[in-house]
Design a protein around this motif. Structure first.
Motif, PDB file in Angstrom:
ATOM      1  N   GLY A   1       0.970  -1.097  -0.083  1.00  0.00           N
ATOM      2  CA  GLY A   1       0.063   0.121   0.201  1.00  0.00           C
ATOM      3  C   GLY A   1       0.847   1.166  -0.243  1.00  0.00           C
ATOM      4  N   LEU A   2       2.054   1.337   0.726  1.00  0.00           N
ATOM      5  CA  LEU A   2       2.780   2.330   0.614  1.00  0.00           C
ATOM      6  C   LEU A   2       3.474   2.538  -0.512  1.00  0.00           C
ATOM      7  N   LYS A   3       3.700   1.553  -1.293  1.00  0.00           N
ATOM      8  CA  LYS A   3       4.277   1.791  -2.546  1.00  0.00           C
ATOM      9  C   LYS A   3       3.342   2.168  -3.598  1.00  0.00           C
ATOM     10  N   ILE A   4       2.005   1.848  -3.395  1.00  0.00           N
ATOM     11  CA  ILE A   4       1.041   1.987  -4.484  1.00  0.00           C
ATOM     12  C   ILE A   4       0.501   3.702  -4.179  1.00  0.00           C
ATOM     13  N   PHE A   5      -0.018   3.659  -2.974  1.00  0.00           N
ATOM     14  CA  PHE A   5      -0.661   5.022  -2.608  1.00  0.00           C
ATOM     15  C   PHE A   5       0.141   6.018  -2.186  1.00  0.00           C
ATOM     16  N   VAL A   6       1.387   5.926  -1.682  1.00  0.00           N
ATOM     17  CA  VAL A   6       2.112   7.033  -1.144  1.00  0.00           C
ATOM     18  C   VAL A   6       3.019   7.357  -2.006  1.00  0.00           C
ATOM     19  N   PHE A   7       4.080   6.364  -2.390  1.00  0.00           N
ATOM     20  CA  PHE A   7       4.851   6.623  -3.476  1.00  0.00           C
ATOM     21  C   PHE A   7       4.609   6.639  -4.804  1.00  0.00           C
ATOM     22  N   THR A   8       3.553   6.106  -4.911  1.00  0.00           N
ATOM     23  CA  THR A   8       2.727   5.648  -6.194  1.00  0.00           C
ATOM     24  C   THR A   8       3.614   4.766  -7.121  1.00  0.00           C
TER      25      THR A   8
ATOM     26  N   PRO B   1       4.554   4.416 -10.357  1.00  0.00           N
ATOM     27  CA  PRO B   1       5.814   5.265 -11.045  1.00  0.00           C
ATOM     28  C   PRO B   1       6.802   5.780 -10.117  1.00  0.00           C
ATOM     29  N   GLY B   2       6.469   6.199  -9.264  1.00  0.00           N
ATOM     30  CA  GLY B   2       7.358   6.662  -8.145  1.00  0.00           C
ATOM     31  C   GLY B   2       8.181   5.729  -7.391  1.00  0.00           C
ATOM     32  N   THR B   3       7.624   4.272  -7.329  1.00  0.00           N
ATOM     33  CA  THR B   3       8.205   3.287  -6.872  1.00  0.00           C
ATOM     34  C   THR B   3       9.345   2.615  -7.840  1.00  0.00           C
ATOM     35  N   VAL B   4       8.758   2.792  -9.263  1.00  0.00           N
ATOM     36  CA  VAL B   4       9.688   2.240 -10.474  1.00  0.00           C
ATOM     37  C   VAL B   4      10.823   3.298 -10.692  1.00  0.00           C
ATOM     38  N   GLY B   5      10.538   4.557 -10.308  1.00  0.00           N
ATOM     39  CA  GLY B   5      11.710   5.472 -10.235  1.00  0.00           C
ATOM     40  C   GLY B   5      12.876   5.286  -9.326  1.00  0.00           C
ATOM     41  N   TYR B   6      12.494   5.018  -8.226  1.00  0.00           N
ATOM     42  CA  TYR B   6      13.006   4.700  -7.152  1.00  0.00           C
ATOM     43  C   TYR B   6      13.839   3.255  -7.309  1.00  0.00           C
ATOM     44  N   PHE B   7      13.414   2.338  -7.659  1.00  0.00           N
ATOM     45  CA  PHE B   7      14.124   1.248  -7.885  1.00  0.00           C
ATOM     46  C   PHE B   7      15.271   1.353  -9.039  1.00  0.00           C
ATOM     47  N   GLU B   8      14.849   2.185  -9.829  1.00  0.00           N
ATOM     48  CA  GLU B   8      15.658   2.653 -11.016  1.00  0.00           C
ATOM     49  C   GLU B   8      16.843   3.210 -10.562  1.00  0.00           C
ATOM     50  N   SER B   9      16.634   4.298  -9.341  1.00  0.00           N
ATOM     51  CA  SER B   9      17.543   5.174  -8.861  1.00  0.00           C
ATOM     52  C   SER B   9      18.560   4.385  -8.003  1.00  0.00           C
ATOM     53  N   ILE B  10      18.089   3.203  -7.400  1.00  0.00           N
ATOM     54  CA  ILE B  10      19.099   2.410  -6.708  1.00  0.00           C
ATOM     55  C   ILE B  10      19.784   1.248  -7.259  1.00  0.00           C
TER      56      ILE B  10
ATOM     57  N   TYR C   1      18.306  -1.039  -9.299  1.00  0.00           N
ATOM     58  CA  TYR C   1      17.356  -2.359  -9.897  1.00  0.00           C
ATOM     59  C   TYR C   1      16.715  -1.969 -11.001  1.00  0.00           C
ATOM     60  N   PRO C   2      16.432  -2.977 -11.879  1.00  0.00           N
ATOM     61  CA  PRO C   2      15.537  -2.635 -13.056  1.00  0.00           C
ATOM     62  C   PRO C   2      14.375  -2.179 -12.725  1.00  0.00           C
ATOM     63  N   GLY C   3      13.739  -1.224 -13.550  1.00  0.00           N
ATOM     64  CA  GLY C   3      12.311  -0.502 -12.879  1.00  0.00           C
ATOM     65  C   GLY C   3      11.085  -1.641 -12.825  1.00  0.00           C
ATOM     66  N   PHE C   4      11.248  -2.728 -13.729  1.00  0.00           N
ATOM     67  CA  PHE C   4      10.194  -3.543 -13.508  1.00  0.00           C
ATOM     68  C   PHE C   4      10.098  -4.783 -12.400  1.00  0.00           C
ATOM     69  N   PHE C   5      11.346  -4.640 -11.769  1.00  0.00           N
ATOM     70  CA  PHE C   5      11.309  -5.119 -10.279  1.00  0.00           C
ATOM     71  C   PHE C   5      10.362  -4.509  -9.486  1.00  0.00           C
ATOM     72  N   ALA C   6      10.056  -3.176  -9.455  1.00  0.00           N
ATOM     73  CA  ALA C   6       8.867  -2.628  -8.565  1.00  0.00           C
ATOM     74  C   ALA C   6       7.687  -3.275  -8.779  1.00  0.00           C
ATOM     75  N   TYR C   7       7.409  -3.485 -10.185  1.00  0.00           N
ATOM     76  CA  TYR C   7       6.045  -4.110 -10.063  1.00  0.00           C
ATOM     77  C   TYR C   7       5.984  -5.648  -9.552  1.00  0.00           C
ATOM     78  N   LEU C   8       7.056  -6.354  -9.750  1.00  0.00           N
ATOM     79  CA  LEU C   8       7.201  -7.714  -9.164  1.00  0.00           C
ATOM     80  C   LEU C   8       7.136  -7.917  -7.678  1.00  0.00           C
TER      81      LEU C   8
END
Length: 143
Positions: free
Chosen positions: A30-37, A39-48, A50-57
């Motif tokens: 819920g934090l990843k979906i509703f707070v960070f959103t 796309p925001g979570t995908v961007g964060y994963f990429e910034s550290i 990790y591939p962006g699709f890992f966020a979805y997984l």
């Protein structure tokens, strides 16, 4: 007397652990979906790194895994499948030090969560779990 497993209470202890882990996973999804959103979570994963699709997984694992744990569906398997998610989190927090209150969060919380998933896998469903058939790949034959 105190060094044995109490078969009367152990299923309820496993239930408490299972539901607690499930709720925690749902809260993090819920934090990843509703707070960070998403796309925001995908961007964060990429910034550290990790591939962006890992966020979805990870979101899918936290949602599905959390619900499965709460329901008691394939608890041992789900617990083990969630370990890589927590190892990924653990690796991201290692450089921040031990205590999770450190800037960026330390590694104590992801380490504990990983250990608890192994404990849950060892304990199994516990009380009030769905009674689902065991997939044939996991069935064993008696010798």
């Amino acid at each position: 007397m105190y060094d044995t497993i109490d078969a009367r209470t152990a299923p309820y202890a496993a239930l408490l652990l299972r539901v607690t882990l499930g709720i925690a996973f749902l809260a993090h999804a819920g934090l990843k979906i509703f707070v960070f959103t998403i796309p925001g979570t995908v961007g964060y994963f990429e910034s550290i790194g990790y591939p962006g699709f890992f966020a979805y997984l990870v979101i899918l694992a936290e949602l599905g895994g959390g619900l499965a744990l709460i329901a008691g569906a394939y608890t041992r398997l789900i617990s083990l499948l969630l370990v890589p998610v927590m190892i990924g989190a653990l690796l991201q927090h290692t450089a921040n030090g031990w205590v999770f209150s450190a800037q960026g969060g330390g590694w104590e919380f992801p380490a504990m969560w990983t250990a608890l998933l192994f404990v849950q896998a060892g304990l199994g469903n516990g009380a009030f779990a769905l009674k689902l058939p065991v997939p044939s790949a996991f069935k064993t034959t008696a010798a």
